[in-house]
Design a protein around this motif. Structure first.
Motif, short mmCIF file in Angstrom:
data_model
loop_
_atom_site.label_atom_id
_atom_site.label_comp_id
_atom_site.label_asym_id
_atom_site.label_seq_id
_atom_site.Cartn_x
_atom_site.Cartn_y
_atom_site.Cartn_z
N ILE A 109 0.84 -0.96 0.10
CA ILE A 109 0.03 -0.18 -0.04
C ILE A 109 0.95 1.01 0.33
CG2 ILE A 109 -1.91 -1.25 1.11
CD1 ILE A 109 -0.93 0.21 3.67
N LEU A 110 0.44 2.20 -0.17
CA LEU A 110 0.84 3.52 -0.52
C LEU A 110 0.02 4.32 0.73
CD1 LEU A 110 1.95 4.38 -3.89
CD2 LEU A 110 3.73 4.68 -1.80
N LYS A 111 0.25 5.25 1.42
CA LYS A 111 -0.32 6.26 2.17
C LYS A 111 0.63 8.01 2.90
CE LYS A 111 0.94 3.69 6.76
NZ LYS A 111 0.63 2.67 8.16
N LEU A 112 -0.77 8.38 3.26
CA LEU A 112 -0.44 9.25 3.54
C LEU A 112 0.29 9.28 5.04
CD1 LEU A 112 -1.79 12.07 2.06
CD2 LEU A 112 0.76 11.13 1.45
N GLU B 84 3.80 0.44 2.34
CA GLU B 84 4.59 -0.73 3.79
C GLU B 84 4.25 -1.26 2.89
OE1 GLU B 84 3.10 -1.29 7.79
OE2 GLU B 84 2.29 0.37 6.69
N ASN B 85 4.77 -2.60 3.30
CA ASN B 85 3.54 -4.76 3.06
C ASN B 85 2.62 -4.48 4.13
OD1 ASN B 85 2.98 -7.19 2.33
ND2 ASN B 85 5.56 -7.65 2.17
N LEU B 86 1.61 -5.00 4.13
CA LEU B 86 1.35 -4.96 4.82
C LEU B 86 0.52 -7.10 5.18
CD1 LEU B 86 -1.78 -3.22 4.69
CD2 LEU B 86 -0.11 -2.63 6.18
N GLY B 87 1.06 -7.75 4.42
CA GLY B 87 0.85 -9.34 4.03
C GLY B 87 2.00 -10.05 4.95
N GLU B 88 2.11 -11.67 5.05
CA GLU B 88 2.93 -12.29 5.69
C GLU B 88 4.05 -12.73 5.22
OE1 GLU B 88 0.64 -15.04 7.45
OE2 GLU B 88 -1.31 -13.59 8.26
N LYS B 89 4.24 -12.42 3.68
CA LYS B 89 5.05 -12.27 2.66
C LYS B 89 6.10 -11.28 1.25
CE LYS B 89 3.26 -17.07 1.34
NZ LYS B 89 2.56 -18.44 0.73
N PRO B 90 6.53 -11.58 1.00
CA PRO B 90 7.51 -10.00 0.91
C PRO B 90 7.59 -10.01 -0.77
CG PRO B 90 9.43 -12.70 0.66
CD PRO B 90 8.04 -12.42 2.01
N LYS C 138 5.23 -6.73 7.12
CA LYS C 138 5.14 -5.65 7.77
C LYS C 138 6.49 -4.30 7.97
CE LYS C 138 2.04 -8.30 9.66
NZ LYS C 138 1.01 -8.32 8.74
N GLU C 139 7.53 -4.84 7.13
CA GLU C 139 8.19 -4.30 6.59
C GLU C 139 7.85 -2.36 5.21
OE1 GLU C 139 13.07 -3.41 4.36
OE2 GLU C 139 11.54 -5.12 3.99
N ASN C 140 8.16 -1.65 6.20
CA ASN C 140 7.62 -0.30 5.09
C ASN C 140 8.69 1.07 5.26
OD1 ASN C 140 8.24 2.02 7.25
ND2 ASN C 140 6.66 0.91 8.26
N THR C 141 9.47 1.89 4.21
CA THR C 141 9.97 2.46 3.56
C THR C 141 9.15 3.78 3.29
OG1 THR C 141 11.78 3.42 2.69
CG2 THR C 141 9.90 2.20 1.27
N SER C 142 9.34 5.16 3.57
CA SER C 142 8.86 6.52 3.60
C SER C 142 9.82 7.04 3.19
CB SER C 142 9.14 7.13 4.45
OG SER C 142 9.66 7.06 5.76
N LEU C 143 9.04 8.65 2.49
CA LEU C 143 10.37 9.72 2.24
C LEU C 143 9.45 10.63 2.09
CD1 LEU C 143 8.87 10.08 -0.95
CD2 LEU C 143 10.13 8.24 -2.33
N ILE C 144 9.98 12.23 2.23
CA ILE C 144 9.61 13.13 2.30
C ILE C 144 9.56 13.73 1.11
CG2 ILE C 144 10.35 15.62 3.32
CD1 ILE C 144 12.95 14.25 4.96
#
Length: 217
Positions: free
Chosen positions: A65-68, A82-88, A125-131
């Motif tokens: 997903i993409l979220k603010l 973010e990856n909300l799933g249980e697999k990569p 459950k990993e996420n990454t973000s940018l400004i």
């Protein structure tokens, strides 16, 4: 596609069982009627079990997903993948219908090393973000711009397969325009604490200037 095919198969089996039950009832073949009712119950039970298994399988798959995020960093708007799933998920690509730019007017990118993909891998459950911009100036600078963004997320569920999963994404800045950005004061407090050493150094310099001025002939 496979799920849709399974639905068709179960629907056809149910129609056949109903037809057999109708024939048995019409011919007053009570044993056959009992058998066809049992068959119908078995088909319905099989469908319920299949749906349960299918939904569990969906929950375990990668879900990107993409979220603010207006709240994690003081006065900053972040775009989070973010990856909300249980697999990569692998080789994730975001295809935008309307490009989103940062505070410098540059097209936002999660990956500055490779133009072909946005994110090489996101584990469960990993996420990454940018400004994107400062929250305090974002709306002021974009009064005439469209604040709705959408597109398509594409990724591979396995590195051994070239098959790609894809589905649409959509998010909007509009409903954040009047909402409180700092419901939790911790980011602001931590930001202000980080400024204390700098402020103390400025005070020290000002005191030194006063002392130097008084002691100078």
């Amino acid at each position: 596609m496979k799920h849709r095919l399974a639905k068709y198969v179960f629907a056809i089996l149910l129609l056949i069982s109903f037809y057999l039950a109708f024939l048995s009832l019409q011919n007053k073949e009570w044993e056959s009627l009992t058998a066809t009712i049992s068959l119908t119950i078995a088909i319905i039970s099989g469908w319920i079990a299949y749906e349960s298994f299918y939904n569990q399988s969906l929950a375990r798959r990668p879900q990107i997903i993409l979220k603010l995020d207006f709240k994690s960093r003081y006065d900053l708007i972040l775009l989070v993948a973010e990856n909300l799933g249980e697999k990569p998920a692998f080789n994730i690509k975001f295809e935008w219908k309307q490009k989103l730019a940062n505070h410098k007017g540059e097209e936002i990118r999660f990956n500055k090393y490779d133009d072909s993909i946005d994110i090489p891998v996101l584990n469960p459950k990993e996420n990454t973000s940018l400004i994107i911009d400062l929250a305090s100036r974002f709306y002021e600078n974009r009064k005439t711009e469209n604040l709705d963004f959408n597109g398509t997320i594409k990724f591979q569920e396995s590195l051994n397969s070239k098959r790609k999963t894809s589905y649409p994404f959509h998010f909007s800045f509009k409903h954040y325009g009047m909402s409180p950005s700092f419901e939790n004061e911790e980011p602001k407090t931590m930001y202000e604490l980080q400024k204390i050493p700098e402020k103390l150094e400025n005070i020290k310099l000002e005191i030194k200037k006063i002392i130097d001025k008084k002691t100078s002939p």
